[in-house]
Design an enzyme around this catalytic site. Structure first.
Site, PDB file in Angstrom:
ATOM      1  N   ASP A 176      76.516 -54.779  52.895  1.00  0.00           N
ATOM      2  CA  ASP A 176      76.992 -53.822  54.049  1.00  0.00           C
ATOM      3  C   ASP A 176      77.628 -55.110  55.214  1.00  0.00           C
ATOM      4  O   ASP A 176      76.962 -55.952  55.792  1.00  0.00           O
ATOM      5  CB  ASP A 176      75.672 -53.788  54.739  1.00  0.00           C
ATOM      6  CG  ASP A 176      76.004 -52.753  55.855  1.00  0.00           C
ATOM      7  OD1 ASP A 176      76.964 -52.777  56.720  1.00  0.00           O
ATOM      8  OD2 ASP A 176      75.041 -51.476  56.244  1.00  0.00           O
ATOM      9  N   THR A 235      73.162 -40.344  47.815  1.00  0.00           N
ATOM     10  CA  THR A 235      72.508 -39.444  48.741  1.00  0.00           C
ATOM     11  C   THR A 235      73.088 -39.506  49.993  1.00  0.00           C
ATOM     12  O   THR A 235      72.645 -38.903  51.076  1.00  0.00           O
ATOM     13  CB  THR A 235      70.940 -39.538  49.037  1.00  0.00           C
ATOM     14  OG1 THR A 235      70.834 -40.979  49.378  1.00  0.00           O
ATOM     15  CG2 THR A 235      70.117 -39.426  47.665  1.00  0.00           C
ATOM     16  N   ARG A 237      77.354 -39.572  51.191  1.00  0.00           N
ATOM     17  CA  ARG A 237      78.294 -38.349  51.332  1.00  0.00           C
ATOM     18  C   ARG A 237      79.283 -38.423  50.149  1.00  0.00           C
ATOM     19  O   ARG A 237      79.524 -39.357  49.471  1.00  0.00           O
ATOM     20  CB  ARG A 237      79.222 -38.585  52.424  1.00  0.00           C
ATOM     21  CG  ARG A 237      78.584 -38.290  53.976  1.00  0.00           C
ATOM     22  CD  ARG A 237      78.288 -36.812  53.953  1.00  0.00           C
ATOM     23  NE  ARG A 237      78.161 -36.481  55.461  1.00  0.00           N
ATOM     24  CZ  ARG A 237      76.631 -36.320  55.643  1.00  0.00           C
ATOM     25  NH1 ARG A 237      75.902 -36.572  54.880  1.00  0.00           N
ATOM     26  NH2 ARG A 237      76.605 -35.787  56.926  1.00  0.00           N
ATOM     27  N   GLU A 266      81.411 -29.536  48.275  1.00  0.00           N
ATOM     28  CA  GLU A 266      80.322 -28.878  48.135  1.00  0.00           C
ATOM     29  C   GLU A 266      80.389 -27.414  48.303  1.00  0.00           C
ATOM     30  O   GLU A 266      79.591 -26.894  48.062  1.00  0.00           O
ATOM     31  CB  GLU A 266      79.182 -29.729  49.034  1.00  0.00           C
ATOM     32  CG  GLU A 266      78.862 -30.778  48.708  1.00  0.00           C
ATOM     33  CD  GLU A 266      77.565 -31.504  49.814  1.00  0.00           C
ATOM     34  OE1 GLU A 266      77.334 -31.001  50.805  1.00  0.00           O
ATOM     35  OE2 GLU A 266      77.723 -33.027  49.617  1.00  0.00           O
ATOM     36  N   HIS A 285      72.152 -31.112  48.255  1.00  0.00           N
ATOM     37  CA  HIS A 285      72.246 -31.810  49.597  1.00  0.00           C
ATOM     38  C   HIS A 285      71.088 -31.478  50.341  1.00  0.00           C
ATOM     39  O   HIS A 285      70.919 -30.966  51.538  1.00  0.00           O
ATOM     40  CB  HIS A 285      73.558 -31.233  50.570  1.00  0.00           C
ATOM     41  CG  HIS A 285      73.765 -32.159  51.444  1.00  0.00           C
ATOM     42  ND1 HIS A 285      75.149 -32.568  52.011  1.00  0.00           N
ATOM     43  CD2 HIS A 285      73.110 -32.990  52.350  1.00  0.00           C
ATOM     44  CE1 HIS A 285      75.214 -33.770  52.929  1.00  0.00           C
ATOM     45  NE2 HIS A 285      73.942 -33.832  53.047  1.00  0.00           N
TER      46      HIS A 285
HETATM   47  P1  NAD Z   1      72.978 -46.133  59.305  1.00  0.00           P
HETATM   48  O1  NAD Z   1      74.219 -45.899  60.382  1.00  0.00           O
HETATM   49  O2  NAD Z   1      71.719 -46.567  60.066  1.00  0.00           O
HETATM   50  O3  NAD Z   1      73.488 -47.014  58.310  1.00  0.00           O
HETATM   51  C1  NAD Z   1      74.753 -47.016  57.577  1.00  0.00           C
HETATM   52  C2  NAD Z   1      75.184 -48.497  57.229  1.00  0.00           C
HETATM   53  O4  NAD Z   1      76.056 -48.506  56.391  1.00  0.00           O
HETATM   54  C3  NAD Z   1      75.432 -49.287  58.278  1.00  0.00           C
HETATM   55  O5  NAD Z   1      74.392 -50.308  58.314  1.00  0.00           O
HETATM   56  C4  NAD Z   1      76.918 -49.485  58.445  1.00  0.00           C
HETATM   57  O6  NAD Z   1      77.064 -51.035  58.668  1.00  0.00           O
HETATM   58  C5  NAD Z   1      76.952 -49.622  56.697  1.00  0.00           C
HETATM   59  N1  NAD Z   1      78.492 -49.367  56.366  1.00  0.00           N
HETATM   60  C6  NAD Z   1      79.527 -48.926  57.227  1.00  0.00           C
HETATM   61  N2  NAD Z   1      80.642 -48.974  56.403  1.00  0.00           N
HETATM   62  C7  NAD Z   1      80.308 -49.692  55.456  1.00  0.00           C
HETATM   63  C8  NAD Z   1      81.202 -50.151  54.170  1.00  0.00           C
HETATM   64  N3  NAD Z   1      82.664 -50.206  54.097  1.00  0.00           N
HETATM   65  N4  NAD Z   1      80.465 -50.828  53.076  1.00  0.00           N
HETATM   66  C9  NAD Z   1      79.065 -51.081  53.123  1.00  0.00           C
HETATM   67  N5  NAD Z   1      78.354 -50.459  54.279  1.00  0.00           N
HETATM   68  C10 NAD Z   1      78.953 -49.975  55.115  1.00  0.00           C
HETATM   69  O7  NAD Z   1      73.128 -44.701  58.713  1.00  0.00           O
HETATM   70  P2  NAD Z   1      71.720 -44.156  57.880  1.00  0.00           P
HETATM   71  O8  NAD Z   1      70.701 -43.628  58.700  1.00  0.00           O
HETATM   72  O9  NAD Z   1      71.109 -45.158  56.924  1.00  0.00           O
HETATM   73  O10 NAD Z   1      72.455 -42.853  56.991  1.00  0.00           O
HETATM   74  C11 NAD Z   1      73.402 -43.397  56.036  1.00  0.00           C
HETATM   75  C12 NAD Z   1      74.194 -42.251  55.668  1.00  0.00           C
HETATM   76  O11 NAD Z   1      73.500 -41.388  54.774  1.00  0.00           O
HETATM   77  C13 NAD Z   1      74.968 -41.344  56.947  1.00  0.00           C
HETATM   78  O12 NAD Z   1      76.074 -41.804  57.188  1.00  0.00           O
HETATM   79  C14 NAD Z   1      74.775 -40.001  56.097  1.00  0.00           C
HETATM   80  O13 NAD Z   1      76.276 -39.778  55.792  1.00  0.00           O
HETATM   81  C15 NAD Z   1      74.061 -39.978  54.945  1.00  0.00           C
HETATM   82  N6  NAD Z   1      73.033 -38.850  54.943  1.00  0.00           N
HETATM   83  C16 NAD Z   1      72.661 -37.972  54.004  1.00  0.00           C
HETATM   84  C17 NAD Z   1      71.673 -37.060  54.084  1.00  0.00           C
HETATM   85  C18 NAD Z   1      71.587 -36.203  53.099  1.00  0.00           C
HETATM   86  O14 NAD Z   1      70.813 -35.143  53.289  1.00  0.00           O
HETATM   87  N7  NAD Z   1      71.958 -36.383  51.678  1.00  0.00           N
HETATM   88  C19 NAD Z   1      70.804 -37.143  55.152  1.00  0.00           C
HETATM   89  C20 NAD Z   1      71.055 -38.164  56.226  1.00  0.00           C
HETATM   90  C21 NAD Z   1      72.050 -39.056  56.032  1.00  0.00           C
END
Ligand code: NAD
Length: 319
Positions: A176, A235, A237, A266, A285
């Site tokens: 990250d 999990t 996107r 999806e 999802h």
């Molecule tokens: P968050 O913003 O706390 O964490 C995301 C992390 O990804 C950040 O630390 C960011 O620095 C990092 N990041 C950004 N670009 C990056 C890259 N190019 N390479 C590596 N890391 C990178 O978000 P979160 O709460 O941890 O959620 C993460 C993702 O999970 C969300 O963006 C959302 O799309 C997905 N999500 C999916 C579901 C589901 O039902 N499947 C539910 C909630 C969230």
């Protein structure tokens, strides 16, 4: 004030806007719309003060530009990739999300997928269903405490996933580039400076980054090649993985296992190949969901929107 909840016709999240009406009570009238896209919304929505946006209806520039007095949009979710932030900004609309409703659920779901793949539960079930009780038919099972786990994205969910894997005795590393130095020390994990380093050094890779221009197709055929014989979980996107490259990898039996809660498209049918392979595990999802998480998400989305409209800001505003 007037507020519209924009939800999708298919796979909708809100049936009745009862929770939102309770939160906004005397402050705003709340209407719920189930549509496929914003062109199906009635014209009066363009004059509303605020919107709550759900997953499957994109809010693009032409729609955002035609909003007359909207001051706030809350994406009822963590990910906000369905909203054109630049267009909202140009219109003076503050966009916020709800980052703190389902962290545990997504982390738990990621672990559930990992344990299913690693302990080959679907294969075990198939053996018993076939009338056999021969444990050898399940196939090889790795010892969890000998595994290196790689996390792409180390935010809220990535950290929660790390804590869970550590409880199983796994070694955890993450990639990250945006997380500040020292987080690895605080949480007892390893930082990888490159995606390649993470992929090469991990037995199982789990994705927890947002969908951005940078992460779209972050995992393509080259990266999948580095995961030969390993496990992949998504999990986050769907479009973070190049679906065509993944189909090739699955077809070639490249990976030991793959689990997907999200998919590149999806709303389209899942390619048959993914449904036929027992090393592929899919869920619709649903990682965000629990009976506690959904009402919490709806309540918080309405509360955040109220702050945006009354005070002009909230700490969840996306900059
Ligand atoms: P968050 O913003 O706390 O964490 C995301 C992390 O990804 C950040 O630390 C960011 O620095 C990092 N990041 C950004 N670009 C990056 C890259 N190019 N390479 C590596 N890391 C990178 O978000 P979160 O709460 O941890 O959620 C993460 C993702 O999970 C969300 O963006 C959302 O799309 C997905 N999500 C999916 C579901 C589901 O039902 N499947 C539910 C909630 C969230």
């Amino acid at each position: 004030m007037k507020i519209a909840i924009i939800d999708s016709c298919d796979n909708s999240y809100v049936t009745e806007p009862d929770i939102e009406r309770e939160v906004l009570a005397t402050k705003a009238d709340v209407e719920l719309y189930h549509v496929r896209n914003t062109s199906e919304l009635p014209a009066q929505v363009l004059g509303y003060d605020g919107l709550i946006s759900w997953h499957l209806v994109p809010l693009r520039a032409p729609f955002l530009g035609s909003l007359r007095q909207c001051r706030g949009i809350v994406r009822a979710a963590v990910g906000f990739d369905n909203i054109d932030l630049q267009a909202a900004r140009e219109r003076g609309i503050v966009v916020a999300n709800v980052p703190d409703y389902g962290t545990e659920e997504v982390a738990d779901h990621s672990l559930a997928m990992a344990l299913n793949l690693l302990r080959r539960l679907p294969q075990g079930h198939a053996v018993v269903a076939s009338g056999s009780w021969d444990w050898r038919e399940v196939g090889p099972l790795p010892r969890l405490s000998q595994l290196d786990i790689g996390l792409i994205g180390f935010g809220r969910i990535g950290m929660a996933v790390a804590a869970r894997f550590k409880a199983f005795g796994c070694r955890v590393r993450f990639y990250d580039p945006y997380v500040s130095s020292g987080v690895e020390k605080a949480l007892g994990v390893r930082r990888c400076e490159s995606l390649t380093g993470l992929l090469q050094g991990s037995d199982l890779v789990s994705i927890h980054a947002p969908l951005t221009e940078e992460t779209r197709h972050l995992i393509g055929s080259r990266e999948l090649e580095m995961l030969k014989g390993k496990y992949l979980i998504n999990t986050a996107r769907g479009p973070i993985i190049d679906c065509a490259a993944l189909a090739d990898a699955v077809s070639d039996h490249l990976l030991a296992g793959v689990a997907l809660d999200v998919f590149e498209d999806e709303q389209a049918a899942i390619p048959m190949l993914f449904l036929q392979r027992n090393e592929v595990l899919l869920s619709p999802h649903v990682a965000f969901y629990s009976q506690a998480a959904l009402p919490e998400l709806r309540r918080k989305a309405a509360q955040v929107l109220l702050s945006l409209l009354e005070q002009g800001h909230h700490r969840n505003a996306i900059h």
